[in-house]
Design an enzyme around this catalytic site. Structure first.
Site, PDB file in Angstrom:
ATOM      1  N   SER A 277      66.244  28.494  42.664  1.00 50.42           N
ATOM      2  CA  SER A 277      65.650  27.498  43.485  1.00 50.42           C
ATOM      3  C   SER A 277      66.367  27.775  45.054  1.00 50.42           C
ATOM      4  O   SER A 277      65.625  27.410  45.760  1.00 50.42           O
ATOM      5  CB  SER A 277      66.426  26.222  42.999  1.00 50.42           C
TER       6      SER A 277
ATOM      7  N   ILE B 212      58.973  37.681  37.005  1.00 49.11           N
ATOM      8  CA  ILE B 212      57.788  38.015  37.921  1.00 49.11           C
ATOM      9  C   ILE B 212      56.642  37.987  37.224  1.00 49.11           C
ATOM     10  O   ILE B 212      56.327  38.968  36.336  1.00 49.11           O
ATOM     11  CB  ILE B 212      58.246  39.277  38.965  1.00 49.11           C
ATOM     12  N   THR B 213      55.673  37.277  37.583  1.00 52.14           N
ATOM     13  CA  THR B 213      54.265  37.153  37.041  1.00 52.14           C
ATOM     14  C   THR B 213      53.665  38.408  37.381  1.00 52.14           C
ATOM     15  O   THR B 213      53.484  38.775  38.510  1.00 52.14           O
ATOM     16  CB  THR B 213      53.520  35.976  37.782  1.00 52.14           C
TER      17      THR B 213
ATOM     18  N   GLY C 116      46.667  13.175  17.220  1.00 56.69           N
ATOM     19  CA  GLY C 116      47.575  12.791  16.092  1.00 56.69           C
ATOM     20  C   GLY C 116      48.220  13.858  15.497  1.00 56.69           C
ATOM     21  O   GLY C 116      48.668  14.968  16.405  1.00 56.69           O
TER      22      GLY C 116
ATOM     23  N   GLU D 208      57.030  28.255  41.243  1.00 56.92           N
ATOM     24  CA  GLU D 208      56.648  27.919  42.685  1.00 56.92           C
ATOM     25  C   GLU D 208      57.613  26.773  43.343  1.00 56.92           C
ATOM     26  O   GLU D 208      57.085  25.844  44.320  1.00 56.92           O
ATOM     27  CB  GLU D 208      55.040  27.540  42.806  1.00 56.92           C
TER      28      GLU D 208
ATOM     29  N   THR E 217      60.929  24.198  41.585  1.00 57.39           N
ATOM     30  CA  THR E 217      60.677  23.195  40.559  1.00 57.39           C
ATOM     31  C   THR E 217      60.325  21.759  41.324  1.00 57.39           C
ATOM     32  O   THR E 217      60.484  21.619  42.350  1.00 57.39           O
ATOM     33  CB  THR E 217      62.295  22.752  39.873  1.00 57.39           C
TER      34      THR E 217
HETATM   35  C1  LIG Z   1      56.682  31.909  33.745  1.00 58.53           C
HETATM   36  C2  LIG Z   1      57.329  32.036  35.015  1.00 58.53           C
HETATM   37  C3  LIG Z   1      56.614  32.634  35.964  1.00 58.53           C
HETATM   38  C4  LIG Z   1      57.495  32.857  37.085  1.00 58.53           C
HETATM   39  N1  LIG Z   1      56.859  33.765  38.052  1.00 58.53           N
HETATM   40  C5  LIG Z   1      57.426  33.923  39.328  1.00 58.53           C
HETATM   41  C6  LIG Z   1      57.138  35.027  40.324  1.00 58.53           C
HETATM   42  O1  LIG Z   1      55.975  35.853  40.088  1.00 58.53           O
HETATM   43  N2  LIG Z   1      57.843  35.305  41.268  1.00 58.53           N
HETATM   44  C7  LIG Z   1      58.944  34.616  41.532  1.00 58.53           C
HETATM   45  O2  LIG Z   1      59.537  35.065  42.295  1.00 58.53           O
HETATM   46  N3  LIG Z   1      59.340  33.942  40.580  1.00 58.53           N
HETATM   47  C8  LIG Z   1      58.708  33.626  39.506  1.00 58.53           C
HETATM   48  N4  LIG Z   1      59.260  32.340  38.624  1.00 58.53           N
HETATM   49  C9  LIG Z   1      60.571  32.015  39.060  1.00 58.53           C
HETATM   50  C10 LIG Z   1      60.561  30.421  39.204  1.00 58.53           C
HETATM   51  O3  LIG Z   1      59.939  30.343  40.470  1.00 58.53           O
HETATM   52  C11 LIG Z   1      61.801  29.833  39.062  1.00 58.53           C
HETATM   53  O4  LIG Z   1      62.320  29.999  37.711  1.00 58.53           O
HETATM   54  C12 LIG Z   1      62.245  28.576  39.842  1.00 58.53           C
HETATM   55  O5  LIG Z   1      62.326  28.690  41.008  1.00 58.53           O
HETATM   56  C13 LIG Z   1      63.399  28.057  39.374  1.00 58.53           C
HETATM   57  O6  LIG Z   1      64.578  28.869  39.351  1.00 58.53           O
HETATM   58  P1  LIG Z   1      65.488  28.952  38.206  1.00 58.53           P
HETATM   59  O7  LIG Z   1      64.778  29.234  36.976  1.00 58.53           O
HETATM   60  O8  LIG Z   1      66.524  30.048  38.473  1.00 58.53           O
HETATM   61  O9  LIG Z   1      66.306  27.611  37.949  1.00 58.53           O
HETATM   62  P2  LIG Z   1      67.500  26.903  38.762  1.00 58.53           P
HETATM   63  O10 LIG Z   1      67.427  27.201  40.125  1.00 58.53           O
HETATM   64  O11 LIG Z   1      68.833  27.561  38.247  1.00 58.53           O
HETATM   65  O12 LIG Z   1      67.293  25.488  38.452  1.00 58.53           O
HETATM   66  C14 LIG Z   1      67.717  24.692  37.225  1.00 58.53           C
HETATM   67  C15 LIG Z   1      67.734  23.431  37.116  1.00 58.53           C
HETATM   68  O13 LIG Z   1      68.386  22.912  38.215  1.00 58.53           O
HETATM   69  C16 LIG Z   1      67.588  22.245  38.971  1.00 58.53           C
HETATM   70  N5  LIG Z   1      67.979  22.394  40.519  1.00 58.53           N
HETATM   71  C17 LIG Z   1      68.591  23.629  41.175  1.00 58.53           C
HETATM   72  N6  LIG Z   1      68.824  23.244  42.685  1.00 58.53           N
HETATM   73  C18 LIG Z   1      68.528  21.955  42.554  1.00 58.53           C
HETATM   74  C19 LIG Z   1      68.721  21.182  43.720  1.00 58.53           C
HETATM   75  N7  LIG Z   1      69.037  21.467  45.112  1.00 58.53           N
HETATM   76  N8  LIG Z   1      68.598  19.910  43.517  1.00 58.53           N
HETATM   77  C20 LIG Z   1      68.359  19.305  42.485  1.00 58.53           C
HETATM   78  N9  LIG Z   1      68.103  20.020  40.991  1.00 58.53           N
HETATM   79  C21 LIG Z   1      68.036  21.290  41.345  1.00 58.53           C
HETATM   80  C22 LIG Z   1      66.395  22.845  38.937  1.00 58.53           C
HETATM   81  O14 LIG Z   1      65.245  21.858  39.668  1.00 58.53           O
HETATM   82  C23 LIG Z   1      66.165  22.963  37.486  1.00 58.53           C
HETATM   83  O15 LIG Z   1      65.855  21.937  36.796  1.00 58.53           O
HETATM   84  C24 LIG Z   1      58.541  32.378  37.477  1.00 58.53           C
HETATM   85  C25 LIG Z   1      59.264  31.316  36.544  1.00 58.53           C
HETATM   86  C26 LIG Z   1      58.608  31.467  35.223  1.00 58.53           C
HETATM   87  C27 LIG Z   1      59.343  30.635  33.865  1.00 58.53           C
END
Ligand SMILES: Cc1cc2nc3c(=O)[nH]c(=O)nc-3n(C[C@H](O)[C@H](O)[C@H](O)COP(=O)(O)OP(=O)(O)OC[C@H]3O[C@@H](n4cnc5c(N)ncnc54)[C@H](O)[C@@H]3O)c2cc1C
Length: 388
Positions: free
Chosen positions: A138, A163-164, A347, A371, A373
């Site tokens: 994030s 990375i998609t 169901g 994109e 959360t």
């Molecule tokens: C199938 C898939 C495809 C993807 N494709 C791409 C891609 O092509 N390119 C790319 O760069 N990334 C990609 N991603 C990454 C995606 O963008 C990240 O998973 C997302 O941004 C969240 O980062 P994280 O998984 O590290 O979660 P974290 O940032 O660790 O978050 C964990 C939890 O904490 C919450 N959280 C974090 N910070 C805060 C805050 N400040 N306030 C409140 N809550 C917070 C989040 O909402 C989440 O619920 C992909 C992810 C998946 C699963």
């Protein structure tokens, strides 16, 4: 479904756009949807589906003519993403990501870069955009991938995760930090990594809940030499490029989520009108009608909002980031709720793989995560009302 047909009529598609949409709907019905279940089950790359997309030259919709494409209105691109995602979420996100990886190049690339790199995308190349790292999700500014200038090259060291299309891409738009800039945000820079560059490798393909036919890769850069000619803008331009890129990619992720929601809505309505219990179709129970009314209203409003965002983009609006966040937030929350209710209305059968709603529910979940959360989007939207 009359309300949705009327919404589509209001879009006033031009003749050439109608031809594109007709062709995409045909391919979605005849090729993409029938293959989606098998690709999902086998976690196999949806080759026949992407070939069908390439045959229609759909990447051309986001590439200007000067570089081999036939640039269309953003509204048309969103409608294409939605139509493909309705047929297959995995194929939908692969197609959408081709634009995410290309658009920053179109906006920020030099003439030489565009002439050299974009025809590959227009011809059906796969694009990807690499921001996320294991410890920078994030908060992307925590990224540690390093760009070290070395004469005519840039040495890239580090790794990206989730990375998609990272394992299949022809061009990857990669974000990292310029070694000579100390400021954590100010150092972020962007460059294009081409397929086959020595030192660039895939280290892992994720085993995911949904979108199982779309490869999500961890990639590594080990003293990877990228020509300096592939740097977008100047060192330190990365944040500007990143934010501009996300403004365009978030509505497309919203359109993708709406495609999944639409598929679930159609399946649910069809099932509710055939399944009988206590001598009546389950659509005749008032409690179920209330649920349908809520979801149909939300779907219609989400479609209308996405049209609004598309119109802003097509009119050349400079700042639509909050509007894009609203679209991403609401369309993805709706996709999750719609698919959950669709499973519920099926169901016990909805919980089994015989019906598409099971896959739709698995595919919907990530739309609330990628994109940015939805918690992050709520923050972005809420923060925009704090007076300075
Ligand atoms: C199938 C898939 C495809 C993807 N494709 C791409 C891609 O092509 N390119 C790319 O760069 N990334 C990609 N991603 C990454 C995606 O963008 C990240 O998973 C997302 O941004 C969240 O980062 P994280 O998984 O590290 O979660 P974290 O940032 O660790 O978050 C964990 C939890 O904490 C919450 N959280 C974090 N910070 C805060 C805050 N400040 N306030 C409140 N809550 C917070 C989040 O909402 C989440 O619920 C992909 C992810 C998946 C699963």
């Amino acid at each position: 479904m009359k309300i949705f047909e009327q919404l589509d009529e209001r879009r006033a598609w031009r003749e050439e756009e109608k031809l594109v949409l007709d062709a995409v709907r045909r391919v979605a019905t005849e090729v993409i949807a029938p293959n989606a279940e098998a690709y999902d089950r086998d976690s196999a790359f949806p080759q026949r589906s992407v070939d069908a997309i390439t045959a229609l030259e759909l990447n051309g919709l986001f590439v200007p003519e000067a570089y081999g494409g036939s640039l269309a209105r953003y509204k048309l691109y969103l409608a294409v993403v939605k139509t493909i995602a309705e047929a297959c979420g995995s194929t939908g996100v692969i197609y959408a990501t081709n634009m995410h990886g290309s658009w920053p190049l179109i906006l920020f690339g030099s003439e030489e870069q565009k002439k050299r790199l974009l025809p590959r995308m227009a011809a059906g190349g796969f694009g990807s955009i690499a921001i996320t790292e294991p410890s920078a999700g994030s908060d992307a500014t925590g990224m540690t991938t390093k760009f070290t200038p070395a004469g005519d090259d840039i040495i890239v060291d580090g790794g990206k995760t989730f990375i998609t299309s990272g394992s299949v891409c022809d061009l990857m738009l990669l974000f990292g930090k310029w070694s000579e800039i100390a400021d954590a945000k100010g150092a972020i820079s962007a460059l294009v990594v081409e397929k086959g560059t020595p030192g660039f490798s895939t280290t892992r393909i994720e085993d995911k809940m949904g979108h199982r036919a779309s490869p999500t890769a961890a990639v590594a850069f080990d003293k990877c030499r990228v020509p300096r000619a592939n740097l977008l803008g100047a060192p330190g331009d990365g944040i500007k490029i990143l934010l501009t890129a996300l403004n365009r990619s978030r509505p497309s992720i919203a359109a993708h989520a709406l495609g999944i929601a639409t598929a679930a809505f159609k399946d649910m309505v069809a099932y509710m009108n055939t399944r009988r219990q206590s001598g009546r179709r389950i659509a005749e129970f008032q409690g179920n009608q209330f649920m349908l009314a809520d979801l149909a209203s939300e779907l219609a409003m989400a479609e209308a909002w996405l049209d609004h965002v598309a119109d802003l983009v097509d009119a050349g609006a400079a700042d639509f980031s909050v509007e894009a966040s609203i679209a991403k937030l609401r369309c993805s929350d709706l996709a999750m709720r719609m698919t959950t209710e669709a499973v519920q209305m099926h169901g016990g059968y909805g919980y089994c793989r015989d019906y598409r709603v099971e896959r739709l529910m698995r595919d919907a979940k990530v739309t609330q995560i990628w994109e940015g959360t939805n918690q992050v989007h709520r923050q972005l939207i809420g923060r925009s009302f704090v007076q300075r």
